[in-house]
Design a protein around this motif. Structure first.
Motif, PDB file in Angstrom:
ATOM      1  N   UNK A 159       0.855  -1.179   0.000  1.00 21.28           N
ATOM      2  CA  UNK A 159       0.000   0.000   0.000  1.00 21.28           C
ATOM      3  C   UNK A 159       0.886   1.222   0.000  1.00 21.28           C
ATOM      4  N   UNK A 160       0.426   2.311  -0.661  1.00 21.71           N
ATOM      5  CA  UNK A 160       1.231   3.530  -0.598  1.00 21.71           C
ATOM      6  C   UNK A 160       1.277   4.040   0.835  1.00 21.71           C
ATOM      7  N   UNK A 161       2.332   4.751   1.130  1.00 21.27           N
ATOM      8  CA  UNK A 161       2.499   5.307   2.470  1.00 21.27           C
ATOM      9  C   UNK A 161       2.547   6.823   2.327  1.00 21.27           C
ATOM     10  N   UNK A 162       1.678   7.499   3.036  1.00 25.75           N
ATOM     11  CA  UNK A 162       1.580   8.947   2.886  1.00 25.75           C
ATOM     12  C   UNK A 162       1.718   9.582   4.249  1.00 25.75           C
ATOM     13  N   UNK A 163       2.538  10.581   4.310  1.00 18.98           N
ATOM     14  CA  UNK A 163       2.650  11.326   5.563  1.00 18.98           C
ATOM     15  C   UNK A 163       3.204  12.715   5.266  1.00 18.98           C
ATOM     16  N   UNK A 164       3.313  13.518   6.287  1.00 22.63           N
ATOM     17  CA  UNK A 164       3.941  14.828   6.121  1.00 22.63           C
ATOM     18  C   UNK A 164       5.062  14.939   7.143  1.00 22.63           C
ATOM     19  N   UNK A 165       6.115  15.623   6.752  1.00 15.80           N
ATOM     20  CA  UNK A 165       7.261  15.813   7.666  1.00 15.80           C
ATOM     21  C   UNK A 165       7.664  17.274   7.665  1.00 15.80           C
ATOM     22  N   UNK A 166       8.235  17.655   8.732  1.00 16.57           N
ATOM     23  CA  UNK A 166       8.732  19.030   8.886  1.00 16.57           C
ATOM     24  C   UNK A 166      10.239  18.998   8.740  1.00 16.57           C
ATOM     25  N   UNK A 167      10.774  19.809   7.814  1.00 14.32           N
ATOM     26  CA  UNK A 167      12.231  19.914   7.654  1.00 14.32           C
ATOM     27  C   UNK A 167      12.670  21.210   8.311  1.00 14.32           C
ATOM     28  N   UNK A 168      13.660  21.089   9.185  1.00 12.94           N
ATOM     29  CA  UNK A 168      14.146  22.264   9.924  1.00 12.94           C
ATOM     30  C   UNK A 168      15.521  22.642   9.423  1.00 12.94           C
ATOM     31  N   UNK A 169      15.740  23.915   9.330  1.00 15.51           N
ATOM     32  CA  UNK A 169      17.040  24.384   8.844  1.00 15.51           C
ATOM     33  C   UNK A 169      18.124  23.952   9.803  1.00 15.51           C
ATOM     34  N   UNK A 170      19.252  23.500   9.249  1.00 17.85           N
ATOM     35  CA  UNK A 170      20.406  23.156  10.056  1.00 17.85           C
ATOM     36  C   UNK A 170      20.306  21.804  10.730  1.00 17.85           C
ATOM     37  N   UNK A 171      19.214  21.076  10.508  1.00 18.00           N
ATOM     38  CA  UNK A 171      19.081  19.766  11.150  1.00 18.00           C
ATOM     39  C   UNK A 171      18.832  18.715  10.091  1.00 18.00           C
ATOM     40  N   UNK A 172      19.238  17.476  10.429  1.00 17.23           N
ATOM     41  CA  UNK A 172      18.931  16.357   9.525  1.00 17.23           C
ATOM     42  C   UNK A 172      17.684  15.658  10.067  1.00 17.23           C
TER      43      UNK A 172
END
Lengths: 216, 328, 904
Positions: free
Chosen positions: C225-238
């Motif tokens: 099944x497809x996997x859908x989510x949202x993520x937050x990318x923060x500057x200076x962090x991995x």
């Protein structure tokens, strides 16, 4: 001890061998109200008749029942579940009660519509006693256990479901009409019930639905 | 190893034993029955004779015809205890064995057609002891004969066929003839039967034959059989005897067991059969029972009979019969 | 779009490891080619690749290892209609490739070769094998669409990774390579900005230099099944993530087809454990499933007996890894003593089995203990209405693993709650059973494999009857105790230095205790100490000739004490009617009775010409207790007529001793001899599709010298004693078995089996045959299950079986009832043995399974309705006290089996 060689060998492509299907065709469903897991509970009213091998028919009885059900629609046309039924009824002479644990199957012949045919088979028991204990004789039936079969139709009404919001699942009022049969050991009981249940449909996770990107 | 025992059926028996459906219980009398046969001397010394009677209950007032016989060697239970020989065949065998025809006359097997019979120990003890020696010394025994135990006693099977209203029934009972000098067993005795119920018989009341005791229908009555007890409260008629266990663990003296079977014409008995087993089950457990008298709709007659049969485990038998009147 | 392995230069070089070198005289040649699956994302992105694999080919031509040496992807070159050649940007090697490695490895490991040879001897080799993934040319591109609706090509960005993730499968926690992960978002001007990555073999995928903010993630892979989510990318962090992607289905059948084992027997059926744990009506019990195979009769409810091709329950051998066990089932026949968790497969031979087995005239049933793989910690907990089982498996280093399992019933708790307090029976010790298993595997080197298995089982029940007189006028006690326990420790060593030779040595020790006492009136006490040695060596001299030899040795030392009435034998009025006089008991006591059974055997596999396999064998058995020696010659042949058709046949002689009591001087006959059977069978197999198989076998068994009860007497030591039993019994069994199997395909699997047979016996001293106690003329079973979406599985089992023969009791008007007034019981007058038959048995069992998948574990629940249409099947009769009326003794009515299970 092994002898190792280093070779490069390759061949032109001959016919391939049959390989088992190792991926299933995955179909993502359109979001709908009547989807996913469900839990339901409700009341029913109906008429019942019991026939005993010695005393013959014990007459029509009216009664109430309740059920608690849970399960899941596996895809958009078939679903499985578990149901616990119980109820009681009587007439002037006799009273009876029943209970059963059943395996339920639901079919929606018209996908997208909320109309379903449902049937179940389960283990059930029925107890019978005279309304007036002083009339008891030794030959009175006391009850039986056996298989309980039901077959009926239902309709789910979703008053709060909004289609455009790509929702899946929701609360529903389920009306149904069902026949039941309990052929037991020395006793056969049968009846018709009509009732109303409240069902909550959990719907499918968005990962299993065919939805546009803006919907998640 | 796997074969010898099946525990499954044991567990199954526990569950299914109760499911007898609508069968009449063993202790309920609703057809021609021979409830017991008693010989006034269950063990006979040489030259003795014994009078044998039977507790026969026909259906209603139908007459009963009797046919008694005896047999020294039978074909066993699966063949209905049919005698292994006719009297003439046995006479022939005896004549061949003694090589002097006429020396030993085997009495006829028939014992008459009255309601009682008499069996006399009229063969010499040597006859029975020599049969036993012949068996143990490698004599030829036909396949179908059930071998006796040969421990100083020799079983004689008494066979009674009763016929009533066109139906017949066969009952067998063993008595022992002794060919060695051993203490004789006697029948147990019953002194009395008493009934008790808080509402109508608050004290244990002897059940009389005249006038009949009146009992209410559809209620429980405590019953009590009175047997002679010794100073310790044990039944004096459970005689001690020398017992040789089959596992060769040596002779020991043990007491007889007494088994009470409670037969009734209507209603239900709490326990159909009770037993006194020294030392596990005391006599008070065995001689008490509870009778639920029948309702009118299930038993219409106004009187009902009860028969309590006591047996010890060495062929001694006795019984006690009483009639009750049932009030609506 | 096919992968095209190319012919490259032949470079024979010799690089030897330790030891001998022989020049290669014949190169391996591909016998069975396998197409590699072109990864979907690569197809979509028009990416081609070349993957070079290093394959280890063993001496049978199978690939034992496949590793990637190198791989590279190239973009397709495209010539547009205007003649401009453009190259789609290639994916650099820092981004994991599209799953080409995976696809090539999978295909490579499934190749089959004709093995390489060195001077006529087959040798294992290592070669390089190249898979080239080439796209077919594209159709002419469609006319350009309105600008603004295409997704723009991924922009060039400097490579600073600030988003990394691992793709794992939900439920199993295994790494998933080849998953296409797209990260995207809509910018303010309505344009979609997105990037793609594909997870590598380690499940890792990375994104570089993403702008801070909220991004949407979509992960897709074939079969998931497809996997859908949202993520937050923060500057200076991995941003580090672990995603669990759910497979479309978790049924255990979506694994690759394994190479079919070379078939040598006529009648062997091997069931893999995954095929049998979900059959409706069984509790997932592996041994109960065998009842649904052709040739196996239906056993009476609660008896736990296995009846094969007209042979009694004691004539079929039950083994675990070749070691014999005393009990198959816990009491009640509900549960076998070994759980499915520790078994890998079950071999079942209804007849004509190899000389490796012996001493049984019926069939052979051998459960193979799992060989542990040291990959990860796994475990499960299984709770059902009857019992609870636990299983835990732990790897130790790279070469070893250990597992423990245990189970306990709780019928005792249920019974204690259910039995009335003032009832006639009280449970001093309610029936309870336990079993446990410990497994350990160690592979110090590829050719050495050591396995240690310890298993044990314990059943106990103690009852107190308040009123012993209610059973019999002769009861002197109310205490019933019954218990059985056994344990076995099995050590096995497999040595496989080359493809020409292998050796299996196993040694086991164990003890059985069977106790049954009823006061001091009856008892059965048995303690058996047992040692078993099995050795088998196999040499492959040539393709056409393999020779195997070995020893099957068993030593038993037993202490027995029995005080019981003589037990009725098979054919003595099947209702277990004996002498009602329970004081008529026999006593025997034996201490330290030794029985040494040893059997050397040889077996050859001969292939005189292609397609025909002959397996002759010879087994010599020595029986110490009976002081006998027997020789069993056997032969099995298989001929592959056509690719889809095989015909087969076999003939074999088997000997068997009688049950233990048959040689006892009190219960049996110390001069008793061996029983004998000759098995004949002939049949054909048709496999029109890889997943469909039709198998038909005609069989005939001639039995003689059977141990049979007799009323004759014999003079021993100057005394006349009953002979009890002699070898005067004979019998014949013949019939046909049909087996139609549909292996898992299109979500459906199942089989249909039909057996038509007749089994009869002639008892000692008789001339007329009678039916065998378990003769069932027709046995039909249909087993099927279908897998639905959402991990639902629905299964049925439907059986129709002829009733067992039964011996009628005569009653009015033919005979009058007979009552023994001393014993207070009526005695049944027995009619002709097995002259009547119980009614037809049929029953439908239904089962529904549902599995919930969580990130790190799985949870499954099942409900099985046994006897779904509540058929009242007659298992026997109960009789009124004077035998004038009888009621059918019914088998169980409809009842549910409910269970839940967790796996990690």
């Amino acid at each position: 001890m092994r002898t190792f060689l280093v070779l490069s060998v390759a061949m032109l492509v001959p016919t391939g061998a049959w390989a088992q299907e190792d991926t299933q065709e995955l179909r993502l469903l359109k979001p709908a109200a009547r989807q996913g897991f469900y839990v339901a509970g409700g009341l029913r009213n109906g008429a019942l008749t019991i026939s005993d091998e010695n005393l013959g028919g014990l007459g029509f009885m009216t009664g109430f029942g309740f059920a608690a059900r849970g399960g899941q629609m596996a895809n958009d046309w078939i679903g499985f579940g578990l149901a616990i039924n119980a109820g009681g009824g009587g007439n002037d002479v006799w009273g009876g009660g029943w209970g059963a644990l059943s395996l339920e199957l639901m079919l929606t012949p018209l996908p997208g519509e909320d109309f379903a045919i449902r049937g179940s088979v389960g283990v059930g028991g029925m107890g019978v006693a005279r309304a007036k204990p002083e009339e008891e004789t030794e030959k009175d039936p006391s009850g039986t256990a056996g298989a309980l079969y039901t077959l009926g139709v239902s309709y789910d009404l979703f008053p709060w479901y909004e289609k455009d919001k790509y929702e899946s699942g929701g609360f529903a009022f389920t009306g149904f009409l069902e026949g039941m049969l309990l052929p037991g050991d020395g006793l056969i009981a049968g009846g018709v019930m009509i009732g109303l249940e409240v069902t909550y449909w959990f719907g499918f996770n968005k990962n299993k639905l065919d939805i546009p990107p803006e919907a998640y | 190893m796997r074969s010898v025992l099946r525990f499954g059926p044991i567990v199954g028996l526990l569950g299914l034993a109760a499911c007898t459906g609508d069968f009449t219980p063993y202790n309920e009398i609703d057809r021609l029955r021979v409830l017991a046969i008693s010989a006034d001397k269950p063990w006979l010394a040489e030259g003795d004779s014994t009078r044998i009677e039977a507790l026969v209950v026909p259906v209603g007032d139908n007459t009963v015809t009797y046919n008694w016989s005896w047999c020294p060697l039978t074909q066993g239970s699966s063949k209905g205890y049919e005698c292994a020989f006719t009297r003439d065949e046995l006479q022939q065998q005896v004549d061949e064995a003694t090589m002097m025809p006429g020396l030993l006359r085997v009495p006829p097997f028939e014992l008459g057609t009255s309601s009682t019979a008499v069996y006399a120990y009229n063969l010499p003890a040597a006859f029975f002891s020599s049969v036993c020696s012949a068996i143990s010394m490698g004599g030829e025994i036909p396949d179908f004969v059930e071998l006796p135990a040969c421990d100083g006693t020799f079983p004689i099977t008494i066979r009674l066929t009763v016929t009533s209203n066109g139906e017949s029934l066969t009952a067998v009972k063993e008595i022992y003839v002794l060919y060695e000098d051993l203490p004789l067993n006697t029948n147990p005795t019953i002194n009395d039967l008493k009934v008790k119920r808080a509402e109508d018989y608050p004290e244990p009341t002897s059940v009389t034959e005249s006038p009949l005791l009146k009992l209410k229908r559809g209620v429980d009555y405590d019953l009590e059989v009175v047997v002679p007890l010794d100073a310790d409260g044990n039944p004096s008629q459970a005689e001690p005897y020398l017992y040789t266990p089959p596992d060769g663990s040596g002779e020991k003296t043990i007491k007889e067991t007494l088994v009470f079977t409670w037969f009734i014409e209507g209603g239900e008995m709490d326990r159909a059969r009770t037993g006194y087993i020294d030392p596990d089950v005391p006599i008070d457990e065995a001689r008490r029972n509870i009778w639920t008298t029948p309702k009118k709709v299930d038993y219409e007659r106004t009187t009902a009979r009860m028969f309590v049969v006591i047996q010890d485990n060495r062929k001694g038998t006795t019984w006690f019969a009483r009639t009750f009147e049932l009030e609506d | 779009m096919r992968s095209l392995p190319l012919l490259l230069l032949l470079l024979p070089t010799l690089a030897s490891a330790q030891g001998e070198e022989k020049p290669i005289t014949k190169l391996p040649k591909v016998k069975k080619n396998v197409e590699a699956i072109y990864p979907a994302p690569a197809l979509r992105d028009r990416v081609e690749a070349t993957v070079v694999l290093e394959l280890d080919i063993d001496a049978d031509g199978y690939v034992s290892a496949a590793d990637v040496v190198s791989s590279s992807t190239t973009a397709e070159t495209v010539t547009s209609s205007t003649g401009v050649v453009s190259v789609l940007p290639s994916r650099s090697s820092t981004i994991a490739n599209y799953g080409f490695d995976q696809a090539a490895t999978v295909a490579g490991s499934r190749l089959e070769f004709e093995p390489a040879e060195a001077e006529g001897e087959k040798v294992p080799v290592r070669i390089q094998y190249t898979f080239r993934f080439k796209l077919p040319p594209l159709p002419p591109p469609p006319p350009p669409t309105i600008a603004g609706t295409d997704a723009p090509p991924p922009p060039d960005r400097p490579k600073v990774m600030n988003f990394t993730g691992v793709m794992r499968a939900r439920g199993t926690r295994s790494l998933v390579p080849g998953v296409v992960v797209t990260i995207f978002r809509e910018s303010e001007d309505g344009q979609t900005e997105g990037y793609e990555a594909v997870s590598g073999d380690d499940g890792v995928f990375n994104f570089y230099d993403l702008e801070p903010g909220e991004w949407k993630i979509l992960a897709e892979a074939d079969g998931y099944f497809p996997f859908r989510t949202t993520e937050e990318v923060t500057a200076g962090q991995v941003t580090e993530v672990v995603y669990f992607i759910e497979k479309g289905t978790y049924n255990p059948y979506d694994v690759l087809v394994e190479a079919e084992r070379v078939k040598k027997e006529v009648n062997r059926r091997t069931l893999e454990i995954k095929e049998i744990t979900k059959i409706a009506g069984t509790l997932g019990d592996p041994i109960q499933v065998v009842e649904n195979l052709p040739g196996v009769a239906r056993s009476q409810q609660g008896s736990g007996q296995i009846i094969v091709r007209g042979s009694g329950p004691n004539d079929t051998g039950v083994f675990i890894n070749g070691v014999d066990i005393p009990l198959i089932y816990h009491f009640g026949g509900l549960r076998s003593v070994i759980p499915a968790d520790v078994i890998e497969s079950i071999d079942f031979f209804p007849g004509n089995y190899s000389v490796y087995y012996g001493r049984k005239t019926g069939g052979i049933f051998d459960a193979k203990i799992k060989r542990l793989k040291p990959d990860a910690v796994h475990g499960s907990l299984d709770v059902s209405l009857l019992d609870t089982s636990l299983y835990l498996e732990v790897p130790i280093g790279e070469n070893a693993a250990i597992a423990i399992a245990g189970r306990r019933s709780y019928i005792d708790l249920v019974l204690k709650a259910v039995l009335p307090e003032d009832g006639n029976v009280s449970l001093t010790s309610a029936p309870v059973y336990y079993d446990f298993q410990i497994l350990a595997n160690w592979r110090p080197a590829p050719s050495h494999d050591l396995q240690l298995t310890v298993l044990g089982s314990d059943d106990i029940i103690e009852l107190l009857f308040e009123n012993p007189a209610s059973f019999s006028t002769q009861s002197r006690s109310g205490n019933l105790n019954a218990g059985t326990n056994f344990f076995r420790a099995i050590a096995e060593y497999r040595y496989t230095p080359s493809s020409e030779f292998n050796n299996q040595l196993s040694f086991s020790a164990g003890q059985d205790n069977i106790n049954f006492t009823f006061g001091d009136q009856f008892r059965f006490l048995l303690q058996n100490n047992q040692l078993q040695l099995r050795e088998r060596a196999e040499w492959k001299f040539a393709d056409a000739f393999t020779l195997a030899g070995g020893i099957d040795g068993l030593m038993r030392i037993a202490d027995v004490e029995v005080l019981l009435p003589r037990p009725p034998s098979e054919g003595q009025g099947g209702q277990n009617v004996g002498n009602p006089d329970i004081d008529d008991v026999l006593f025997t006591k034996v201490e330290g009775q030794r029985n040494f059974l040893v059997a050397p055997y040889v077996e050859a596999t001969i292939v005189p010409f292609e397609g025909l396999t002959l397996v002759p064998g010879l087994r010599l058995d020595y029986w110490e207790l009976l002081d006998e020696v027997s020789l069993d010659p056997r032969l099995v042949a298989r001929y592959q007529l056509l690719p889809e058709w095989t015909v087969k046949g076999g003939i074999g002689l088997v000997h068997q001793d009688g049950e233990p009591q048959s040689a006892d001087p009190i219960f049996g006959n110390p001069d008793i001899g061996l029983q004998r059977a000759i098995h004949y069978s002939v049949g054909a197999e048709w496999t029109p599709e890889p997943y469909l198989k039709f198998d038909m076998v005609l069989f005939y068994k001639a039995l003689d010298n059977l141990v049979s009860p007799t009323n004759a007497t014999v003079v021993r030591d100057g005394k006349t004693v009953p002979l009890n039993v002699d070898n005067g019994g004979r019998g014949t069994v013949y019939g046909m078995e049909l087996f139609l199997e549909h292996k898992f395909n299109n979500n459906l699997r199942g089989w249909l089996t039909y057996t038509l047979s007749r089994a009869s016996r002639i008892d000692s001293g008789e001339t007329e045959p009678r039916l065998f106690d378990f003769d069932q003329t027709h046995i039909l079973a249909v087993v099927a299950s279908y897998v639905f979406p959402e991990n639902w599985e629905f299964g049925i089992r439907w059986r129709i079986v002829s009733g067992n023969p039964t011996t009628p009791f005569l009653t009015r008007p033919d005979v009058s009832p007979v009552v023994n007034t001393d014993l207070g019981t009526y005695v049944p007058i027995v009619g002709a043995v097995n002259s009547d038959r119980l009614p037809l048995f049929h029953q439908l069992d239904v089962r529904v399974d549902k599995t919930w998948i969580f990130d790190a574990w799985k949870f499954a629940a099942y409900l099985s309705l046994v006897n779904a249409y509540n058929r009242t099947n007659v298992e026997g009769f109960t009789f009124e006290f004077d035998y004038t009326r009888r009621n059918p003794q019914q088998g169980l009515p409809i009842y549910p089996i409910l269970g839940v299970r967790g796996d990690f």
